[in-house]
Design a protein around this motif. Structure first.
Motif, PDB file in Angstrom:
ATOM      1  N   ASP A 268       0.828  -1.210   0.000  1.00 28.88           N
ATOM      2  CA  ASP A 268       0.000   0.000   0.000  1.00 28.88           C
ATOM      3  C   ASP A 268       0.857   1.252   0.000  1.00 28.88           C
ATOM      4  OD1 ASP A 268      -2.258  -1.557   0.020  1.00 28.88           O
ATOM      5  OD2 ASP A 268      -2.603  -1.399   2.189  1.00 28.88           O
TER       6      ASP A 268
ATOM      7  N   LYS B 106       1.754   6.454  -7.081  1.00 29.23           N
ATOM      8  CA  LYS B 106       0.663   7.287  -7.585  1.00 29.23           C
ATOM      9  C   LYS B 106       0.953   8.767  -7.341  1.00 29.23           C
ATOM     10  CE  LYS B 106      -4.373   7.801  -7.452  1.00 29.23           C
ATOM     11  NZ  LYS B 106      -5.645   7.262  -6.917  1.00 29.23           N
TER      12      LYS B 106
ATOM     13  N   TRP C 145      -1.896  -8.195  -9.362  1.00 33.74           N
ATOM     14  CA  TRP C 145      -2.338  -7.155 -10.290  1.00 33.74           C
ATOM     15  C   TRP C 145      -3.516  -6.316  -9.787  1.00 33.74           C
ATOM     16  CZ3 TRP C 145       0.943  -5.822 -13.852  1.00 33.74           C
ATOM     17  CH2 TRP C 145       0.553  -4.937 -14.844  1.00 33.74           C
ATOM     18  N   PRO C 146      -4.522  -6.886  -9.128  1.00 34.51           N
ATOM     19  CA  PRO C 146      -5.622  -6.036  -8.651  1.00 34.51           C
ATOM     20  C   PRO C 146      -5.175  -4.910  -7.733  1.00 34.51           C
ATOM     21  CG  PRO C 146      -6.276  -8.338  -8.601  1.00 34.51           C
ATOM     22  CD  PRO C 146      -4.810  -8.328  -8.916  1.00 34.51           C
ATOM     23  N   ARG C 147      -4.094  -5.121  -6.973  1.00 32.65           N
ATOM     24  CA  ARG C 147      -3.581  -4.044  -6.109  1.00 32.65           C
ATOM     25  C   ARG C 147      -3.089  -2.881  -6.949  1.00 32.65           C
ATOM     26  NH1 ARG C 147      -2.766  -5.384  -0.937  1.00 32.65           N
ATOM     27  NH2 ARG C 147      -1.167  -3.793  -0.700  1.00 32.65           N
TER      28      ARG C 147
ATOM     29  N   GLU D 174      -4.172  -2.194 -10.003  1.00 30.41           N
ATOM     30  CA  GLU D 174      -5.354  -1.603 -10.641  1.00 30.41           C
ATOM     31  C   GLU D 174      -6.032  -0.582  -9.739  1.00 30.41           C
ATOM     32  OE1 GLU D 174      -8.176  -3.602 -13.307  1.00 30.41           O
ATOM     33  OE2 GLU D 174      -7.227  -5.461 -12.636  1.00 30.41           O
ATOM     34  N   LYS D 175      -6.012  -0.817  -8.434  1.00 32.47           N
ATOM     35  CA  LYS D 175      -6.689   0.075  -7.496  1.00 32.47           C
ATOM     36  C   LYS D 175      -6.108   1.482  -7.485  1.00 32.47           C
ATOM     37  CE  LYS D 175      -8.379  -3.454  -4.271  1.00 32.47           C
ATOM     38  NZ  LYS D 175      -8.277  -3.992  -2.888  1.00 32.47           N
ATOM     39  N   THR D 176      -4.913   1.656  -8.019  1.00 35.30           N
ATOM     40  CA  THR D 176      -4.338   3.007  -8.078  1.00 35.30           C
ATOM     41  C   THR D 176      -5.119   3.891  -9.041  1.00 35.30           C
ATOM     42  OG1 THR D 176      -2.799   2.384  -9.851  1.00 35.30           O
ATOM     43  CG2 THR D 176      -2.027   2.125  -7.563  1.00 35.30           C
ATOM     44  N   GLY D 177      -5.816   3.272  -9.990  1.00 34.70           N
ATOM     45  CA  GLY D 177      -6.601   4.035 -10.949  1.00 34.70           C
ATOM     46  C   GLY D 177      -5.792   4.640 -12.077  1.00 34.70           C
TER      47      GLY D 177
ATOM     48  N   LEU E 120      -8.780  -8.501 -15.900  1.00 33.09           N
ATOM     49  CA  LEU E 120      -7.848  -7.533 -15.343  1.00 33.09           C
ATOM     50  C   LEU E 120      -7.444  -6.531 -16.424  1.00 33.09           C
ATOM     51  CD1 LEU E 120      -5.527  -9.942 -13.301  1.00 33.09           C
ATOM     52  CD2 LEU E 120      -7.466  -8.594 -12.471  1.00 33.09           C
ATOM     53  N   ARG E 121      -7.137  -5.331 -15.992  1.00 35.86           N
ATOM     54  CA  ARG E 121      -6.848  -4.245 -16.934  1.00 35.86           C
ATOM     55  C   ARG E 121      -5.343  -4.129 -17.195  1.00 35.86           C
ATOM     56  NH1 ARG E 121      -5.605   0.989 -15.643  1.00 35.86           N
ATOM     57  NH2 ARG E 121      -6.406   0.694 -13.507  1.00 35.86           N
TER      58      ARG E 121
END
Length: 612
Positions: A424, A431, A461-463, A465-468, A499-500
């Motif tokens: 985190d 970011k 990867w989802p972590r 992605e959460k940054t946007g 996933l993006r």
């Protein structure tokens, strides 16, 4: 080891008590020598850096507000001086000292092996420290003391100036590199030497470097004969626990004499000389006559433990020197060769000085290309070189740009380099430091780099992605265009898991230095784009022959390749960014880097400056 002075001694020394100053310097000199000596790998600068550390301590002791924090403060000063010496050495070509000039007592690896009678995996670990990158040698010098009970983690955190979490991540990275280095030591020590390793070593001059560590380690992973070297590695903490400080006896009297002269000058040179400085000068002048010479008396070696005894020695007595164990690396036909590019390449002392670059050949670009960028690391000329080359963006293989100062308007692109970095705190930093884009997982298909399975990368990867922010794919070392290879399996998994991935990140290195190299490279870029249909970022590319000779292209060949490839990249609308590896042409990167100093491009640098 002598008992380190307590807080009462620090308070007395701060007040100007000559005996307390004497005790303070004598008590902590072994600790400073150990940190500096290991961090600088026995370089001839060790004496000078130790002298500067002790001088700064004595100069500023009167300003220390928390005497109980003296040791943490001392360690932080030592680390800062080591880093300053690194920066100074990077400012020009690093030349290996001849064997008859390099002080054998300065080799802390040999000193540890000899005095602590190390054998087996303890000896392997000590020898492996020679193969660490600079930043990891600095960290090892602190972590080794933590593992042996001489320092606490809080003191390491304070010295590094980072959070505990960041320190933990750095320690894990360093331990991973140390483990790889231990395997390299095993492979080179095998008798008989692996017949398939011998041709790999053609061109190695016998001096450990980060690039050769990666080259040899890559062989061990793929070779049936050498692969067992990765087995049965005892945790380094267990091997280092209980091993005492290894001070360098060779320079103690010299350091004392130099300190005496400088502090005496401070004390008698007029102006507002503090009482402490006057006292310290007299104290150290006295020490030069009865200098505390750190000599090792190995009283016990059970379980790797040893005692260090400080003997006081009159100036008429010749200084004690440590017997050095001569390193005997396998040497086969000199011609330097790098391995897989590392995030922080290190100077290779064995390389000849590069010819001074002239700046007149290619004009600076009239307009800065939005695509053109650079990968860089700690380099005194970063800011000026980025401006001169016309870079619009840069990255440092990290989530922050702490190691590189950039001109205004040059975008920093952060990276989450490995799975252990996907925390985190690190993601929030990335970011904050970036401008809406994030690079991810540097060469996950390489054990010496991110070293991640496809499943682990997909799970992390989802972590990200959460940054946007926009996300680049993991940057594989090879095979990005091939079905079933690492990147293809990752992208398949990403689609299945919804996933993006916003763009594909590529690395490419070619061994054909002729005109065909341009199309080889551009053909690979095109093939990857056809497979995934996404924008492309090329974040590392260059010409290096990993297994043949010559190992590097000529300046003219690099210039021709850069001119051709950048023209092709600029024309391809799907290529968003590209970055040559790398900006600095110092140390190991001298043959292929772009700038020897801020305003001194190489032939490759002049071609890259003209690109776009």
């Amino acid at each position: 080891m002598p008992e380190q002075p307590d807080t009462a001694t620090v308070i007395a020394a701060r007040a100007g008590d000559p005996a307390a100053v004497d005790h303070l310097v004598a008590g902590y000199l072994p600790l400073v020598y150990t940190i500096v000596g290991r961090a600088l790998d026995g370089h001839a600068d060790v004496d000078d850096v130790v002298q500067e550390v002790m001088l700064r301590v004595l100069r500023n002791l009167g300003d220390l507000r928390e005497p109980e924090a003296f040791r943490s403060w001392l360690v932080a000063i030592a680390v800062r001086q080591v880093r300053e010496r690194y920066r100074t050495r990077r400012g020009g070509p690093d030349v290996l000292l001849p064997d008859d000039v390099r002080d054998p007592g300065a080799d802390f690896t040999d000193l540890a092996i000899t005095r602590l009678e190390l054998s087996g995996q303890r000896r392997e670990t000590a020898e492996a420290t020679r193969w660490l990158d600079e930043e990891n040698r600095e960290l090892l010098s602190l972590w080794w003391l933590e593992a042996s009970g001489e320092l606490t983690r809080d003191e390491i955190v304070a010295a590094l100036g980072v959070t505990r979490q960041h320190a933990a991540v750095r320690v894990q990275r360093m331990k991973g590199q140390l483990e790889t280095a231990r395997v390299v030591v095993r492979a080179l020590a095998a008798s008989p030497l692996c017949p398939e390793l011998r041709p790999v070593l053609v061109g190695w001059d016998g001096h450990p470097t980060g690039l050769w560590r990666k080259r040899i380690a890559r062989h061990t992973r793929d070779c049936r004969t050498c692969a067992p070297a990765w087995n049965n590695l005892v945790a380094a903490e267990r091997l280092l626990a209980g091993m005492a400080l290894i001070p360098a006896p060779f320079g103690a009297e010299h350091v004392a004499g130099q300190l005496a002269g400088q502090l005496a000058g401070l004390a008698t040179g007029g102006g507002k000389a503090l009482t402490l400085k006057t006292v310290a000068a007299k104290t150290v002048l006295g020490m030069s006559r009865r200098m505390v010479t750190a000599t090792l008396a190995t009283t016990t070696v059970a379980g790797g433990g040893a005692a260090v005894v400080i003997h006081q020695q009159h100036e008429a007595t010749p200084p004690v020197r440590a017997a050095a164990v001569a390193a005997t690396p396998t040497t086969i036909a000199p011609s330097p060769i790098p391995s897989s590019p590392a995030p922080t390449p290190k100077p290779s002392a064995s390389k000849p000085k590069p010819k001074p670059a002239t700046k007149a050949a290619a004009p600076a670009p009239k307009a800065i290309s939005a695509k053109k960028g650079v990968g860089t690391w700690a380099f005194a000329g970063n800011k000026a070189a980025m401006k001169d080359v016309g870079a619009s963006w840069f990255y440092t293989w990290a989530s922050n740009d702490d190691v590189a100062s950039a001109p205004a308007g040059v975008e920093f692109v952060p990276m989450i380099r490995a799975g252990s970095d996907a925390t985190d705190a690190r993601l929030a930093e990335a970011k904050r430091e970036g401008d809406g884009t994030l690079l991810a997982f540097n060469e996950p298909d390489m054990q010496a780099q991110a070293n991640m399975s496809v499943a682990d990368a997909l799970a992390a990867w989802p972590r990200l992605e959460k940054t946007g922010v926009r996300l680049g794919s993991p940057a594989v070392a090879w095979g990005g265009d091939q079905q079933g290879e690492w990147l293809d399996r990752f992208m398949t998994g990403a689609r299945q898991k919804n996933l993006r991935v916003d763009f594909i990140t590529l690395h490419w290195y070619g061994s054909d230095f002729g005109p065909a190299a341009v199309n080889h490279f551009l053909g690979y870029v095109d093939a990857v784009h056809r497979r995934y249909g996404k924008p492309i970022w090329v974040t590392e590319y260059g010409l290096i022959n990993w297994s043949g000779s010559p190992k590097y292209a000529t300046g003219e060949q690099y210039a021709d390749f850069i001119t051709g490839t950048t023209a092709g990249l600029e024309k391809r609308s799907f290529v968003e960014r590209y970055a040559w590896f790398g900006l600095p042409a110092i140390g190991d990167s001298t043959p292929y880097g772009l700038y020897t100093a801020g305003n001194s491009p190489t032939e490759a640098g002049r071609a890259y400056r003209a690109a776009g």
